[in-house]
Scaffold this motif. Structure first.
Motif, PDB file in Angstrom:
ATOM      1  N   PHE A 184      61.828  60.589  15.062  1.00 43.06           N
ATOM      2  CA  PHE A 184      61.096  59.615  15.763  1.00 43.06           C
ATOM      3  C   PHE A 184      61.837  58.140  15.402  1.00 43.06           C
ATOM      4  CE2 PHE A 184      57.730  62.317  17.183  1.00 43.06           C
ATOM      5  CZ  PHE A 184      57.948  63.379  16.114  1.00 43.06           C
ATOM      6  N   ASP A 185      61.578  57.201  16.396  1.00 41.51           N
ATOM      7  CA  ASP A 185      62.103  55.841  16.085  1.00 41.51           C
ATOM      8  C   ASP A 185      61.124  55.055  16.799  1.00 41.51           C
ATOM      9  OD1 ASP A 185      63.393  53.426  16.518  1.00 41.51           O
ATOM     10  OD2 ASP A 185      65.380  54.204  15.938  1.00 41.51           O
ATOM     11  N   ARG A 186      60.520  53.937  16.042  1.00 45.41           N
ATOM     12  CA  ARG A 186      59.534  53.120  16.753  1.00 45.41           C
ATOM     13  C   ARG A 186      60.249  52.286  17.753  1.00 45.41           C
ATOM     14  NH1 ARG A 186      55.787  50.431  12.909  1.00 45.41           N
ATOM     15  NH2 ARG A 186      54.376  50.304  14.809  1.00 45.41           N
ATOM     16  N   ASP A 187      61.663  52.078  17.720  1.00 42.76           N
ATOM     17  CA  ASP A 187      62.159  51.200  18.807  1.00 42.76           C
ATOM     18  C   ASP A 187      62.268  51.982  20.194  1.00 42.76           C
ATOM     19  OD1 ASP A 187      62.369  49.324  17.069  1.00 42.76           O
ATOM     20  OD2 ASP A 187      64.111  50.239  16.089  1.00 42.76           O
ATOM     21  N   LEU A 188      62.707  51.218  21.039  1.00 40.14           N
ATOM     22  CA  LEU A 188      62.764  51.699  22.472  1.00 40.14           C
ATOM     23  C   LEU A 188      64.183  52.161  22.714  1.00 40.14           C
ATOM     24  CD1 LEU A 188      61.129  49.102  24.668  1.00 40.14           C
ATOM     25  CD2 LEU A 188      60.111  51.380  24.056  1.00 40.14           C
ATOM     26  N   THR A 189      64.500  53.197  23.319  1.00 39.26           N
ATOM     27  CA  THR A 189      65.681  53.618  23.858  1.00 39.26           C
ATOM     28  C   THR A 189      65.747  53.691  25.260  1.00 39.26           C
ATOM     29  OG1 THR A 189      65.775  55.042  21.892  1.00 39.26           O
ATOM     30  CG2 THR A 189      67.473  55.319  23.323  1.00 39.26           C
ATOM     31  N   THR A 242      68.399  65.214  23.232  1.00 39.54           N
ATOM     32  CA  THR A 242      67.837  64.546  24.200  1.00 39.54           C
ATOM     33  C   THR A 242      66.689  63.707  23.646  1.00 39.54           C
ATOM     34  OG1 THR A 242      66.354  66.463  24.409  1.00 39.54           O
ATOM     35  CG2 THR A 242      68.242  66.501  25.810  1.00 39.54           C
ATOM     36  N   PHE A 243      66.593  62.466  24.213  1.00 39.76           N
ATOM     37  CA  PHE A 243      65.409  61.655  23.793  1.00 39.76           C
ATOM     38  C   PHE A 243      64.391  61.391  25.040  1.00 39.76           C
ATOM     39  CE2 PHE A 243      66.392  57.645  25.845  1.00 39.76           C
ATOM     40  CZ  PHE A 243      67.651  57.795  25.928  1.00 39.76           C
ATOM     41  N   SER A 244      63.305  61.113  24.615  1.00 39.03           N
ATOM     42  CA  SER A 244      62.340  60.765  25.617  1.00 39.03           C
ATOM     43  C   SER A 244      61.423  59.814  25.053  1.00 39.03           C
ATOM     44  CB  SER A 244      61.337  61.934  25.871  1.00 39.03           C
ATOM     45  OG  SER A 244      60.764  62.450  24.699  1.00 39.03           O
ATOM     46  N   GLU A 245      60.522  59.090  25.914  1.00 40.74           N
ATOM     47  CA  GLU A 245      59.931  57.862  25.505  1.00 40.74           C
ATOM     48  C   GLU A 245      58.420  58.474  25.343  1.00 40.74           C
ATOM     49  OE1 GLU A 245      58.915  54.565  28.162  1.00 40.74           O
ATOM     50  OE2 GLU A 245      60.656  53.831  27.013  1.00 40.74           O
ATOM     51  N   LYS A 246      57.729  58.159  24.284  1.00 46.17           N
ATOM     52  CA  LYS A 246      56.282  58.450  24.373  1.00 46.17           C
ATOM     53  C   LYS A 246      55.433  57.466  23.761  1.00 46.17           C
ATOM     54  CE  LYS A 246      55.150  60.817  19.846  1.00 46.17           C
ATOM     55  NZ  LYS A 246      54.146  59.867  19.439  1.00 46.17           N
ATOM     56  N   LYS A 247      54.126  57.529  24.116  1.00 44.79           N
ATOM     57  CA  LYS A 247      53.143  56.322  23.713  1.00 44.79           C
ATOM     58  C   LYS A 247      52.675  56.609  22.646  1.00 44.79           C
ATOM     59  CE  LYS A 247      52.955  54.172  27.962  1.00 44.79           C
ATOM     60  NZ  LYS A 247      52.300  52.949  28.834  1.00 44.79           N
ATOM     61  N   ALA A 248      52.585  55.883  21.624  1.00 41.13           N
ATOM     62  CA  ALA A 248      52.163  56.089  20.356  1.00 41.13           C
ATOM     63  C   ALA A 248      50.770  56.238  20.305  1.00 41.13           C
ATOM     64  CB  ALA A 248      52.622  55.093  19.190  1.00 41.13           C
ATOM     65  N   ALA A 249      50.188  57.097  19.592  1.00 44.29           N
ATOM     66  CA  ALA A 249      48.756  57.045  19.681  1.00 44.29           C
ATOM     67  C   ALA A 249      47.986  55.853  19.271  1.00 44.29           C
ATOM     68  CB  ALA A 249      48.166  58.101  18.463  1.00 44.29           C
ATOM     69  N   ARG A 250      48.304  55.030  18.323  1.00 47.17           N
ATOM     70  CA  ARG A 250      47.831  53.759  18.054  1.00 47.17           C
ATOM     71  C   ARG A 250      48.405  52.738  18.913  1.00 47.17           C
ATOM     72  NH1 ARG A 250      48.697  49.795  14.829  1.00 47.17           N
ATOM     73  NH2 ARG A 250      50.564  50.599  14.273  1.00 47.17           N
ATOM     74  N   GLY A 251      47.368  52.203  19.975  1.00 49.39           N
ATOM     75  CA  GLY A 251      47.820  50.999  20.844  1.00 49.39           C
ATOM     76  C   GLY A 251      48.587  51.126  21.976  1.00 49.39           C
ATOM     77  N   GLY A 252      49.126  52.610  21.856  1.00 50.84           N
ATOM     78  CA  GLY A 252      49.757  53.090  23.146  1.00 50.84           C
ATOM     79  C   GLY A 252      51.044  52.375  23.190  1.00 50.84           C
ATOM     80  N   ILE A 253      51.582  52.082  21.963  1.00 50.56           N
ATOM     81  CA  ILE A 253      53.031  51.335  22.004  1.00 50.56           C
ATOM     82  C   ILE A 253      54.043  52.324  22.494  1.00 50.56           C
ATOM     83  CG2 ILE A 253      54.556  49.735  20.527  1.00 50.56           C
ATOM     84  CD1 ILE A 253      52.143  48.419  21.243  1.00 50.56           C
ATOM     85  N   ARG A 254      55.180  51.964  23.218  1.00 48.09           N
ATOM     86  CA  ARG A 254      56.142  53.099  23.518  1.00 48.09           C
ATOM     87  C   ARG A 254      57.028  53.134  22.248  1.00 48.09           C
ATOM     88  NH1 ARG A 254      58.888  50.499  28.234  1.00 48.09           N
ATOM     89  NH2 ARG A 254      58.231  48.489  27.081  1.00 48.09           N
ATOM     90  N   GLU A 255      57.479  54.521  22.000  1.00 49.60           N
ATOM     91  CA  GLU A 255      58.590  54.733  20.982  1.00 49.60           C
ATOM     92  C   GLU A 255      59.315  55.608  21.526  1.00 49.60           C
ATOM     93  OE1 GLU A 255      55.791  57.768  18.161  1.00 49.60           O
ATOM     94  OE2 GLU A 255      56.604  55.810  17.405  1.00 49.60           O
TER      95      GLU A 255
END
Lengths: 392, 607, 102, 102
Positions: free
Chosen positions: B266-271, B303-316
């Motif tokens: 996991f990576d809290r930054d965007l790709t 392979t990477f994908s973007e998902k919204k974190a449970a807290r605050g729906g921030i994309r990671e």
């Protein structure tokens, strides 16, 4: 950036009053870009600069901006700004249309700074045609002689009537069958080919373009923009362009990727610019279309069908028209707002919605004009609120 | 230094005097030591537009103002073909230090579009509050880079309307449902971000700008919302949520490209997947094993994908790692190994930008064997040629991938009499290229009918490619009816599918008929249906929308599944070939099939 | 009234009314061939008419023959595609005549 | 019994028996076409069958159409000369089929 085209012909780029070898500037009727490049090639100074300019623009984005800063390219730009190439335009369906468009972009890519959100359309402006307004009024009634809608008790399906009108016309029937049989022919599965597309999409899109280019809009528009009283009719309308082949693909790309692919092709780039120019939501018009010109918007929308950016109805709800592209804004990082703004020009476009409804329902339908406030580059979350004056 | 906003729009009018401020551009700092220097810039220095001299941009404040009073003649000079509004296009740059060369090319300028109106500025009475408070159409929403320095990002005041209503006092404040580090500088009416932002905390701030207009008697409040977006920076290192080890067993599926196991980083930054060349948050990986066998055999796919974190729906970002085979594995391969893979977030500045993944791999050998069951098949002597007897398959054959197994029939007892030898031509075996089982079918009806050919015992030999491993088993085919009852020898078999009525069908001897007679299927549904009426050699295998190995030996066996020719009448074609669905009764001649309602009289010209 | 010669005729009907089994309310213009071919007969046809009346029976034959040239399409219109009532596309060939001949 | 496809048949008979009105006992080998053409039908023929049964009536049409390709000669044998019973020579054309087709 929102470009309000308040002019019938917009000069986007800086215009110079300096003398030029190609004749005094002054106001000149724009030539088509094929003729303009012929004229330029007949002039030694212009043609040499034109060749330099094409070299300046070859290569990827990075080299291009560095090249453009060079003296030679700047010099070439000077001369070309005074040549007929500078404000030439193209006509839809003209002979050598693609060559005209290629010439247009071959100079205009050098004159703009980086990727613009809205590009100026190479096509001549579409003038609001009286017979279109008349047709959209009679679009229901002219079909009424043959349309079951007028017969009491008979289920009313304007899209079916549009199909009937097409089937009874030789050219329309032939070209509709042509794109249909290509687009609905599934390619047999080959285990060795990974991620294989369900059909031959390029051939399908080409046949679709040919249909809309060669069939008169009085027969093709009703197939696309018929008004629907029920879901079956709306599903027929949605399927008109055989979306499973022409619109969808197995892997959903990013909308910015779709735009980039489109802008790497002269025809698609032109049609997208034309759509942005003619369907862009404009706040200070009644219909929210530039110059209240529905026909212009519909015509540029149809111009996109069969390109990499083929829009379509996103569902078969009869009343609520939503148009979308086959793309996503997921995983576009900080460009998500720009990605969503690009897609909103399709999904939340009141000009396009009004234009479609006005064609389908004609004037008797009492088109419900949606007059949402104009969308900014990115729509404000809420329109400005005038609160009650505070007690003094 | 960067521009939080790359687009500005404003309106200018005839009669506006020199010195009138029009708008203010802003730049944000990338480092504390930076000082912005603003410049107007031109696409080409030699040929500036005629209006280039009408404006000036304050090098320090970024305020754009008029150098001269706008005259009626200025409007007509601009020979864009319009009568009411003409467009003036300017571009601006921000640099670290002074420069003389103000050329736009290659420096990412921002665009300023001014609508030059052929009329004087509306007076106070004609200007509504909204016009007074906010720009006519707000341009793009600001984007602020996270982890940067506080500073002003936008001028809220509409500078062109500063003196329109001199006795009004206009002030602004900013509100937000959730706490947001934004305020208004009361002296300069600039919107200011007051603290470095963290995209991983909040990607967008929905602000409410409140403009208060105070006159002698009334205070009017006008609100508009503004979304401020936070741009991402690679300021987070990769982390594991759960195990960093995957235990993998490779057995039946040993094919090149086969993928095994799932490990998530996991990576809290965007790709961003777009633009492709974007180097933001780019991952690469290295196989830490030096064993050449491992390097030639395995690869790791990310392979990477973007998902919204449970807290605050921030994309990671979620990276999914799988072990992939680079080549087919032999069935005899038998080995265990541990594979270590270093994942590296190449653009993360800190030290902990890497994690190591472990794949414990066990490769089991595959034994080609038949289950130790005696394979019994019954077959009527009346069966036609190509009648399917049954199928044979080594154990687990349905799960095999990456190698192939071929089957052949052998006579178990080599020194059997010549007469008996000829009985064995009765049955043969075949196999489709991409299938793992063998199909037994009647090959010689003459042998089938000879009384001396009693029960047929065959040896089925399965051979694996490429290692040539073999296995065999005994099959026993019991011929059920007496020899003399069978139909006469050298009976000519036609295609069952030619028959269009039950009576003709059930009396016909068609190719592939397992009972010797064709079988009729009566459809019952109206319209075009998959259960169309038709005459078939064996309703278990035809029609079943699949042209199997025996049926593909001759299209007349089951044209319903195998025909590539034209089909007349209402029908839907199968994905590859054959008739998926038909109207009424479907029947086929050699080159053409028909699907139509029954009750057909013969066509006679009767005019 | 002189019998109309073999010629192309037109009729508007829905795809469902074609009788091919497709369920679609789309309208199609069906072109077909009808009319007399008497002007194209040969000695053969006169003989066949005679044989059908009595000749064949006398010779113990039960053959059926066509006693004159038929009015038939000499060419068909290309594919015709339509959307059925379940919004699925179908393409059918050789439904409508393009021109007729005896 | 599977219907025999359209093919060339033969029959020996006298010229008088041709039914053309000639009176001659000379014998001639008459070739003619008979048999099924069902395998050569198109969607058109299925539609015509349906229309003949009910479609035309529903549309108020009385047209007659051939609902399938006919088994017809595709070429005729050359001239045939004979001496009639009054010893006069006659030559007749296109009496006997050379080959057949649907």
């Amino acid at each position: 950036m929102i470009l309000i085209s308040t002019l019938t012909l917009v000069f986007v780029l800086d215009v110079c009053v300096c003398d030029s070898e190609l004749g005094a500037p002054g106001w000149r009727e724009p030539l088509d870009c094929v003729r303009a490049s012929e004229l330029c090639n007949q002039n030694s100074q212009c043609s040499s600069r034109y060749r330099i300019m094409r070299q300046c623009l070859s290569g990827g984005d990075k080299e291009r901006s560095a090249m453009l800063a060079s003296k030679e390219c700047q010099g070439a730009l000077e001369v070309l700004q005074d040549s007929p190439l500078y404000d030439c335009r193209c006509k839809r369906g003209m002979k050598k249309e693609l060559q005209c468009l290629q010439n247009y972009w071959s100079i205009h890519m050098g004159l703009t700074e980086g990727e613009e959100f809205y590009e100026t359309s190479p096509y001549e402006p579409i003038h609001f045609s009286e017979e279109f307004r008349h047709a959209s009024i009679i679009s229901d009634s002219s079909l009424s002689k043959m349309s079951p809608c007028s017969e009491a008790g008979k289920p009313c399906n304007p899209c079916l009537d549009a199909a009937k009108a097409c089937n009874l016309n030789e050219t329309c029937k032939r070209l509709r069958s042509a794109y249909n049989s290509i687009c609905s022919k599934a390619t047999p599965p080959q285990p060795s080919v990974a991620n294989q597309e369900p059909c031959s999409r390029k051939r399908c899109q080409k046949a679709l373009r040919q249909f809309f280019e060669r069939v008169s809009w009085e027969l093709s528009y009703p197939l696309l923009f018929c008004s629907c009283p029920d879901q079956a009719c709306a599903e027929r309308r949605r399927r008109t362009i055989v979306p499973s082949c022409s619109h969808q693909e197995r892997h959903k790309p990013s909308c910015l990727e779709l735009r980039r692919t489109c802008r790497s092709d002269a025809l698609c780039r032109s049609r997208l610019a034309d759509f942005h120019m003619n369907c862009q939501m404009t706040s200070h018009t009644v219909t929210s279309c530039p110059h209240d010109n529905y026909h212009g918007c519909l015509m540029s929308y149809v111009g996109l069908l069969g390109s990499d950016v083929t829009p379509n109805y996103s569902d078969s709800s009869p009343s609520n028209i939503t148009i979308s592209l086959w793309c996503t804004c997921r995983a576009t990082g900080s460009q998500e707002p720009e990605c969503e703004a690009f897609h909103r020009d399709f999904t939340h476009n009141t000009c396009l919605k009004n234009a479609i409804q006005s064609f389908g329902y004609g004037s008797e339908g009492g088109t419900l004009l949606v007059t949402e406030p104009s969308s900014t580059f990115l729509p404000p979350a809420q329109p400005p609120i005038i609160s009650k004056p505070a007690p003094s | 230094l960067y521009f939080p906003q790359n687009e500005y729009i404003e309106t200018v009018y005839v009669g506006q005097p020199a010195g009138t401020p029009i708008l203010q551009v802003h730049a944000m700092l990338d480092s504390n030591s930076e000082r912005p220097h603003f410049y107007l810039c031109w696409t080409s220095n030699l040929r500036r537009p005629p209006y280039s001299s009408w404006f000036s941009l304050d090098i320090h404040t970024g305020i754009l103002s008029l150098n001269k009073t706008l005259e009626e003649s200025d409007f007509t000079l601009q020979y864009q073909k319009s009568w009411s509004v003409k467009k003036l296009f300017l571009q601006a740059l921000v640099l670290q230090d002074f420069t003389k060369k103000s050329q736009c090319s290659g420096r990412n300028p921002i665009r300023i579009t001014l609508d030059f109106v052929n009329a004087t500025m509306p007076q106070c009475a004609q200007t509504d509050m909204k016009e007074l408070c906010f720009p006519h159409r707000d341009t793009s929403n600001p984007h602020i880079m996270e982890n940067r320095f506080p500073g002003a990002l936008r001028q809220l005041r509409r500078l062109t309307r500063l003196n329109v209503c001199p006795n009004y006092t206009i002030s602004y404040n900013v509100e937000s449902e959730t706490p947001a580090p934004f305020a208004v500088n009361e002296n300069t009416t600039e919107l200011v971000v007051t603290a470095p932002l963290d995209r991983e905390e909040s990607e967008r701030y929905r602000l409410l700008l409140v403009c208060s207009v105070r006159t002698e008697t009334v205070i009017t409040k006008v609100e508009t919302s503004l979304d401020v977006f936070v741009n991402d920076e690679d300021d987070n290192s990769p982390y594991m949520n759960g195990t960093d080890t995957a235990d993998i067993i490779i057995s039946f599926n040993r094919t090149m490209g086969g993928s095994f196991g799932n490990l998530f980083v996991f990576d809290r930054d965007l790709t961003p997947i777009f633009p492709i060349a974007q180097s933001h948050n780019r991952y690469d990986g290295t196989l830490l094993n030096s064993d050449p066998w491992i390097k030639n055999t395995f690869d790791i796919k990310d392979t990477f994908s973007e998902k919204k974190a449970a807290r605050g729906g921030i994309r990671e970002t979620v990276h999914n790692y799988k072990l992939v085979l680079k080549r087919n594995l032999y069935v005899t391969e038998n080995r265990t190994l541990q594979l270590d893979y270093l994942v590296n977030d190449t653009t993360y500045p800190g030290l902990e930008g890497t994690v190591v993944l472990h794949f414990n791999v066990t490769i089991l050998p595959i034994h080609i064997q038949f289950s130790n069951v005696t394979h019994m098949f019954t077959l009527t002597r009346r069966a036609s040629v190509y009648a399917q007897v049954g199928r044979v398959c080594v154990e687990n054959c349905q799960q095999f991938d990456g190698f192939s197994v071929t089957y052949r029939l052998e006579v178990p007892d080599k020194n059997v009499s010549a007469d008996m030898q000829s009985c064995y031509t009765a049955v043969s075996i075949t196999q489709a290229p991409d299938e793992m089982w063998g199909l037994l079918y009647v090959n010689d009806t003459e042998a089938l009918r000879r009384p001396e050919c009693q029960d047929l015992q065959y040896l089925v030999v399965a051979q694996e490619e490429p290692t040539k491993q073999e296995a065999s088993t005994q099959i026993h085919i019991i011929l059920d009816s007496e020899a003399n009852k069978a139909n006469p020898v050298n009976q000519q078999f036609l295609s069952c599918a030619v028959n269009r009525r039950r009576a003709d069908c059930e009396s016909a001897r068609g190719l592939g008929a397992t009972t010797g007679r064709c079988q009729w299927r009566q459809g019952s549904e109206k319209g075009i249906s998959e259960k169309y009426s038709t005459c078939s050699p064996d309703l278990r295998t035809c029609p079943d929308s699949f042209c199997d190995a025996v049926e593909s030996k001759d299209t007349s066996i089951c044209p319903q599944d195998c025909t590539k020719g034209s089909v007349v009448g209402g029908h839907e074609r199968g994905l590859r070939n054959g008739i998926q669905a038909g109207y009424g009764t479907c029947y086929c001649y050699t080159e053409k099939c028909f699907c139509e309602k029954e009750d057909i009289e013969e066509a006679i010209c009767d005019d | 009234r002189r019998p109309k010669p073999c010629s192309l005729r037109e009729l508007e009907l829905t795809v469902s009314e074609l009788g091919l089994g497709y369920d679609s309310d789309e309208t199609v213009l069906l072109r077909y061939c009808s009319g007399k071919c008497t002007a194209h007969r040969h000695n053969y046809d006169i003989t066949m008419e005679h044989m059908m009346r009595s000749g064949f029976r006398q010779k113990g034959r039960k053959d059926k023959v066509s006693n004159g040239p038929c009015c038939r399409p000499t060419a068909f219109e290309k594919d015709f595609s339509f959307l059925d009532n379940k919004s699925r596309y179908h393409t059918i060939q050789n439904v409508s005549a393009k021109n007729c001949g005896c």
